[in-house]
Design a protein around this motif. Sequence first.
Motif, PDB file in Angstrom:
ATOM      1  N   SER A   1       2.764  -1.098  -9.706  1.00  0.00           N
ATOM      2  CA  SER A   1       1.955  -1.341  -8.518  1.00  0.00           C
ATOM      3  C   SER A   1       2.613  -2.433  -7.688  1.00  0.00           C
ATOM      4  O   SER A   1       2.959  -3.493  -8.217  1.00  0.00           O
TER       5      SER A   1
ATOM      6  N   HIS B   1       1.116  -4.256  -5.713  1.00  0.00           N
ATOM      7  CA  HIS B   1       0.089  -5.236  -5.397  1.00  0.00           C
ATOM      8  C   HIS B   1      -0.095  -6.294  -6.475  1.00  0.00           C
ATOM      9  O   HIS B   1      -0.309  -7.468  -6.166  1.00  0.00           O
TER      10      HIS B   1
ATOM     11  N   HIS C   1      -1.034   3.257  -2.542  1.00  0.00           N
ATOM     12  CA  HIS C   1      -1.252   2.951  -1.132  1.00  0.00           C
ATOM     13  C   HIS C   1      -0.531   1.638  -0.829  1.00  0.00           C
ATOM     14  O   HIS C   1      -0.611   0.683  -1.605  1.00  0.00           O
ATOM     15  N   PRO C   2       0.194   1.546   0.279  1.00  0.00           N
ATOM     16  CA  PRO C   2       0.979   0.328   0.530  1.00  0.00           C
ATOM     17  C   PRO C   2       0.122  -0.895   0.862  1.00  0.00           C
ATOM     18  O   PRO C   2       0.628  -2.024   0.770  1.00  0.00           O
ATOM     19  N   ARG C   3      -1.145  -0.700   1.250  1.00  0.00           N
ATOM     20  CA  ARG C   3      -1.974  -1.843   1.660  1.00  0.00           C
ATOM     21  C   ARG C   3      -3.219  -2.007   0.795  1.00  0.00           C
ATOM     22  O   ARG C   3      -3.642  -3.145   0.559  1.00  0.00           O
ATOM     23  N   ASP C   4      -3.803  -0.915   0.359  1.00  0.00           N
ATOM     24  CA  ASP C   4      -5.061  -0.971  -0.375  1.00  0.00           C
ATOM     25  C   ASP C   4      -4.782  -0.833  -1.866  1.00  0.00           C
ATOM     26  O   ASP C   4      -4.423   0.243  -2.338  1.00  0.00           O
ATOM     27  N   PRO C   5      -4.956  -1.889  -2.652  1.00  0.00           N
ATOM     28  CA  PRO C   5      -4.617  -1.804  -4.078  1.00  0.00           C
ATOM     29  C   PRO C   5      -5.530  -0.888  -4.874  1.00  0.00           C
ATOM     30  O   PRO C   5      -5.213  -0.550  -6.013  1.00  0.00           O
TER      31      PRO C   5
ATOM     32  N   PRO D   1       4.959   4.358   4.423  1.00  0.00           N
ATOM     33  CA  PRO D   1       4.805   2.899   4.310  1.00  0.00           C
ATOM     34  C   PRO D   1       4.154   2.243   5.519  1.00  0.00           C
ATOM     35  O   PRO D   1       3.549   1.168   5.380  1.00  0.00           O
ATOM     36  N   ALA D   2       4.265   2.850   6.700  1.00  0.00           N
ATOM     37  CA  ALA D   2       3.680   2.258   7.907  1.00  0.00           C
ATOM     38  C   ALA D   2       2.426   2.988   8.367  1.00  0.00           C
ATOM     39  O   ALA D   2       1.590   2.406   9.062  1.00  0.00           O
ATOM     40  N   ARG D   3       2.297   4.249   8.002  1.00  0.00           N
ATOM     41  CA  ARG D   3       1.137   5.062   8.402  1.00  0.00           C
ATOM     42  C   ARG D   3       0.554   5.693   7.136  1.00  0.00           C
ATOM     43  O   ARG D   3       0.762   6.867   6.846  1.00  0.00           O
ATOM     44  N   PRO D   4      -0.176   4.928   6.328  1.00  0.00           N
ATOM     45  CA  PRO D   4      -0.591   5.408   5.005  1.00  0.00           C
ATOM     46  C   PRO D   4      -1.580   6.556   5.028  1.00  0.00           C
ATOM     47  O   PRO D   4      -1.895   7.104   3.974  1.00  0.00           O
ATOM     48  N   GLU D   5      -2.055   6.927   6.208  1.00  0.00           N
ATOM     49  CA  GLU D   5      -2.880   8.129   6.257  1.00  0.00           C
ATOM     50  C   GLU D   5      -2.044   9.379   5.999  1.00  0.00           C
ATOM     51  O   GLU D   5      -2.576  10.446   5.676  1.00  0.00           O
TER      52      GLU D   5
END
Length: 935
Positions: free
Chosen positions: A218, A220, A261-265, A312-316
């Motif tokens: 991970s 994160h 997910h690159p932002r949401d752990p 990595p920039a648009r995790p949707e």
Amino acid sequence: MIARECLLVLLGACLCVAGLADDGGLAARCDLAQCVLVTPGQAEVTADGDAVCFAVRPAQAEVTVRLVLREPLALTGKERLVLEARGEEWSKQSLCMSRVRLLAADMTEALYEPDLGITPEWNRRTVMLHDFSGPLPAETRTIEFGLWNPGDVGREFRLYLRRIAFLTPEEVFAELQVPQRPPRPRLTVRKSELTAADRRWVSFDPGGGGWYRTVAFSPHDGSCWLGGDVGGVYRTRDNGQTWEVLNQGLRNLYCNTIAFHPRDPLVVFAGTNGGVAKSTDGGLTWALRRVGFPPRLSFGQSAPVSAIAVHPARPEIVLAGIGHEREFGRLSGATVGGRVYRSTDGGETWRLIELPGDADVRKLSVFCFRFDPADPNRVFLSTQAGLFTSADAGETWASLGQPGLVGYLTTFLTVKADAPSVMLLAYTDGPAKRGGVLKSTDAGVTWAPVNEGLPARTGVWRLVAHPRDPNVYFLGYHSGGGGLYVTRDAGATWQPLNRSANLRTAWFFYGENVTGLDIDPRNPDRLVYCNDMDIYQTLDAGKMWDQIATTLVSPATPDRPAVWRGRNCPILCAGGPQALAVDPTNPATLYFGYWDTHAWKSDDGGASCWRLTNGIDNAYGRMGSVVLDPDDPDIVYLSKGENYDRQRLFMSVDAGRQFHLIGHAGNGLPEGGIFTLLIDPRSPRERRTLYAGEITGGVYKSDDGGRSWHAQSEGLPENSRAVKQIVMDPADPKCLFLAAGAHYRADTKKREKGYLARTLDGGAHWEVVKTNCEAQCILLDPFDSQTVYAGNRNYSGIDYPQAFYKSTDGGATWKSLAQDAFLAGPGTGSDLDNGPRVYVTCLAADPTERGLIYAACAEECYDGSNGRGVFVSRDSGETWTPMPAAGLYNFNVGALVVDPVDPARLYVGTGGNGFFRFGPAPQPASGEGAVRPGQ
């Protein structure tokens, strides 16, 4: 020739390798005249008590030791070669005896390649003479052993031999004397009142197992995640000291890949053979996300997911590649490859995008996605036939690198972080008939091999980039002992990183091979890789590797095997329905076994365990069944083989400390799959009447304690004798029932139906009492032996959808129950094109409560494989309800046992996560402590 003068002094006074005096002719004496180290190296031979010690410092990994005997030994009438040996090498685990040769005077030879583990404790190793290839000489004076040293070349190991004997069948059983000790009293049966804490399942295992497939860190929190072929998802948050199994909600436990997910752990994706599973709570629960995927199949894999990537920039934007990571991407017939599914809503819904190309592209698996570090909308994916690229975040794709990649079986790709036009691509085979790495400096247009320092072999698999140093990459070989390599100059040169000399292994096999590999992005000195059996971690960038799947409770000594405790990351399949036994005189004593990892014993209720390998031919293989003598549970019978074949029967008279081979092709027991064993309790203990069910050959019986066997299948259909289970009427040992599954015949390409059968004369004549089924298990009611229960496997459609049968008149008539009664279990679901295929694998009864029976249920469908769990009936099988599922993270249950001392305690064996206990932990019998092996 090594230290001949020394040997003559040591052995000249009739000291023999066996350390035997005149023993009345029961074993052939093996006095040495000389010892020759055939391969380069150094050796010293010394006396060590009643043994001879060979201290060898080899000049290569495998060495050959030739023993020349003083007098020729006649082999006429001999059945087996018995060795008593132990080994010492730096890792404290085991040597490997990979070859045994018997040489005649004219140097013609008989060869056997047994792959015997020579452990640190004394072990009896048996080699059957009919297993040798080549003509067996009438007599031999020369014996050669090939020894594989797991340590570095030049690192000393020691082989201790205290016996070499060629034995006749009569000599074997003369040594195997059943002790005339008084029967140990059984404990009073008392059923516990379960507390809330008792109403959950608890796993116990030795750790490790078979076929870990992928590793992912991970970004994160540095937690390490693993995926397995049958065990689901695992996570450690303390550097491998403990693991969690995160399977809740997974419908398919074959996990090929894991992505974050690159932002949401809390958002994690798992690519399984059943599709994409998504978690929004950090892996605690999963939900299958297949909107846009093809319908789920009962008899095929519609869309196994082998690669997942989150933009990595648009995790949707999430990409899922179809394929299979096993066997280098080979797809099953129902799977259409060359496909990517793209999501623009975070993996909730998907749209199919087919890679461009002809019909051959539809056979391709996607191994990985890589984003261009400078432009994440530019994506690359690798297959076994090269690369594809997208310039619009996976919306459209084009082939890349052809025709330069023609002829290469490619695997994983990396893109250089500071120069995206530089790429490295692994390949497992190519025009030069070897694997290696290709490098491109023009964004994948052209390629050239960069293999300096790599072995010229196939099997290359994983390729992973260092998260901070753009010149460092790690390459793992999937098979062939290739190991792990590192380049620090972007592929110009490679160096080995995990050799046997810097691997601290455990009870499993030496683990250089790599199936999954990742590096901690928060701490690049930490790498973890997995392979078919185990998990390794380094905290110092590869200087030393430690296994992190199990804990050594106590090390092996010459008189006692090592004891292990798993760290809750089992990837183990129970060996069969009869693969666990509880000692009725001490319920803390358990015997259990697995598909790939042999047989084990626990003296403390499963808290720790040790391998039952002393006297059994190999530390690898499948234990089919285990039973304890009804009067003396220290007498243990178990079957063990490679898988469904080469099963042989072993017996121990000392609670598993040493086993003797008693059932094999040479004395009438075919070496197929033996998954049911039965003992007539009224027969003499020293010459028990034994029954063995063979998975393709019917019933076999021994009337002399295993000394000889004969077929006992008269009345059973000759074209279908797939015996799954045999049970005996305790009031009448001549009355037996058996369950026979369907049998596929290769000659006719037909699946012959199974049946239920009964004998009233100890197997001399059988009567089929129910046809048109694929019976898997059978149970006699402990309160009324005229009431018989059986489970049916309806995967093949034989009597579909019936799953359960019941007779109240001794098998004369039968009532059936459809699988709907078992669909309430927490399993795969019902949205399959041919419906669910649930079947009852095992049945067990509570001996204290009339009408209380249990059923274990598996489920077979290629798009979903997590079973249905355990069910309970309180009305003799008329109605069923699911057992509590808390703690049971694998519902593919294939073994079920009610504790004979406390029937509130149940044991199950699963197809992927090993064994579990329900109810209170067993305590040692009153006045006894936990008995350690060797005591």
